[in-house]
Design a protein around this motif. Sequence first.
Motif, short mmCIF file in Angstrom:
data_model
loop_
_atom_site.label_atom_id
_atom_site.label_comp_id
_atom_site.label_asym_id
_atom_site.label_seq_id
_atom_site.Cartn_x
_atom_site.Cartn_y
_atom_site.Cartn_z
N ALA A 1 11.01 26.70 -1.58
CA ALA A 1 10.92 26.59 -0.12
C ALA A 1 12.28 26.51 0.56
N GLY A 2 13.32 26.26 -0.20
CA GLY A 2 14.64 26.13 0.41
C GLY A 2 14.76 24.84 1.20
N PRO A 3 15.68 24.80 2.14
CA PRO A 3 15.90 23.59 2.93
C PRO A 3 14.68 23.16 3.75
N VAL A 4 13.78 24.11 4.05
CA VAL A 4 12.58 23.77 4.80
C VAL A 4 11.73 22.76 4.01
N GLY A 5 11.79 22.86 2.68
CA GLY A 5 11.02 21.95 1.84
C GLY A 5 11.36 20.50 2.07
N ILE A 6 12.61 20.21 2.39
CA ILE A 6 13.00 18.83 2.64
C ILE A 6 12.30 18.31 3.89
N TRP A 7 12.18 19.16 4.92
CA TRP A 7 11.51 18.75 6.15
C TRP A 7 10.00 18.58 5.92
N LEU A 8 9.45 19.32 4.98
CA LEU A 8 8.02 19.15 4.68
C LEU A 8 7.74 17.78 4.07
N TRP A 9 8.74 17.21 3.41
CA TRP A 9 8.57 15.87 2.88
C TRP A 9 8.34 14.86 4.00
N LEU A 10 8.95 15.09 5.15
CA LEU A 10 8.72 14.20 6.28
C LEU A 10 7.27 14.27 6.74
N ALA B 1 -1.66 4.80 3.94
CA ALA B 1 -1.28 3.42 3.64
C ALA B 1 -1.83 2.47 4.70
N LEU B 2 -1.85 2.88 5.95
CA LEU B 2 -2.43 2.04 6.99
C LEU B 2 -3.92 1.81 6.77
N VAL B 3 -4.63 2.83 6.33
CA VAL B 3 -6.06 2.69 6.03
C VAL B 3 -6.26 1.72 4.87
N VAL B 4 -5.46 1.88 3.81
CA VAL B 4 -5.56 0.98 2.66
C VAL B 4 -5.23 -0.45 3.07
N ALA B 5 -4.21 -0.62 3.91
CA ALA B 5 -3.85 -1.96 4.38
C ALA B 5 -4.99 -2.58 5.19
N GLN B 6 -5.65 -1.77 6.00
CA GLN B 6 -6.78 -2.28 6.78
C GLN B 6 -7.93 -2.72 5.87
N ALA C 1 5.32 12.36 4.28
CA ALA C 1 5.55 10.93 4.45
C ALA C 1 4.71 10.37 5.60
N VAL C 2 4.57 11.13 6.67
CA VAL C 2 3.73 10.69 7.79
C VAL C 2 2.27 10.59 7.32
N GLY C 3 1.80 11.58 6.58
CA GLY C 3 0.44 11.53 6.05
C GLY C 3 0.24 10.36 5.11
N GLN C 4 1.21 10.10 4.24
CA GLN C 4 1.11 8.97 3.32
C GLN C 4 1.11 7.65 4.09
N SER D 1 0.83 -1.21 0.00
CA SER D 1 0.00 0.00 0.00
C SER D 1 0.86 1.25 0.00
N PHE D 2 1.90 1.26 0.81
CA PHE D 2 2.77 2.43 0.89
C PHE D 2 3.48 2.65 -0.44
N ALA D 3 3.96 1.57 -1.06
CA ALA D 3 4.65 1.71 -2.34
C ALA D 3 3.71 2.23 -3.42
N PHE D 4 2.45 1.84 -3.35
CA PHE D 4 1.49 2.25 -4.37
C PHE D 4 1.17 3.74 -4.29
N ILE D 5 1.06 4.26 -3.09
CA ILE D 5 0.65 5.66 -2.94
C ILE D 5 1.77 6.54 -2.43
N SER D 6 2.97 6.03 -2.46
CA SER D 6 4.09 6.73 -1.85
C SER D 6 4.36 8.09 -2.47
N VAL D 7 4.73 8.99 -1.60
CA VAL D 7 5.10 10.33 -2.03
C VAL D 7 6.39 10.30 -2.85
#
Length: 169
Positions: free
Chosen positions: A58-67, A77-82, A70-73, A37-43
């Motif tokens: 966004a500069g370097p802050v943009g890299i932290w936004l990916w985290l 993925a947990l919902v899709v797995a369920q 990733a938490v949201g994704q 599920s995570f691989a299918f919808i992965s950011v």
Amino acid sequence: MTQAPAEGPDSESAVEAGGYRQELKRTLGSFQVFAISFAFISVAVGIFATFDEVLVTAGPVGIWLWLVAAVGQSLVALVVAQFAARIPLSGSSYQWASRLGDPKVGWWFGWLTFCYLAIAVVAIDNALASQAFMPLAGIAADEDTARVITLVVLLVQAVPAIASKRLVG
């Protein structure tokens, strides 16, 4: 709203309730379903196409936004797995929406998923051609060339998919 069958030993009866006879031994555990599920919808699908844009805007802050993304994704993925554990049938969102809502809702979910996948495959292949392949091959940036490469990549993907359907069928 219909009640989805419980996972575990009753999952065979869920398949039979869907009108199918259990033929294969299913050995996917909860972690494997989550990973798929995570691989299918992965950011990660869009990271390489947007990396330079994120750094410019966004500069370097943009890299932290990916985290954060990733938490949201991961939560999605947990919902899709369920869902996959509770309704062990193929058909993705169509099957789940049909059983959790009604068949009309499932029909709309199925078409929305089809449209998403049709658009996403072309967009990813175009990004592969224009952002990865052309610079690596030393080809000058040209949208017409990227479109031709995208069509070739789509054809290369379609041939094994069609052949595998016939072999498996």
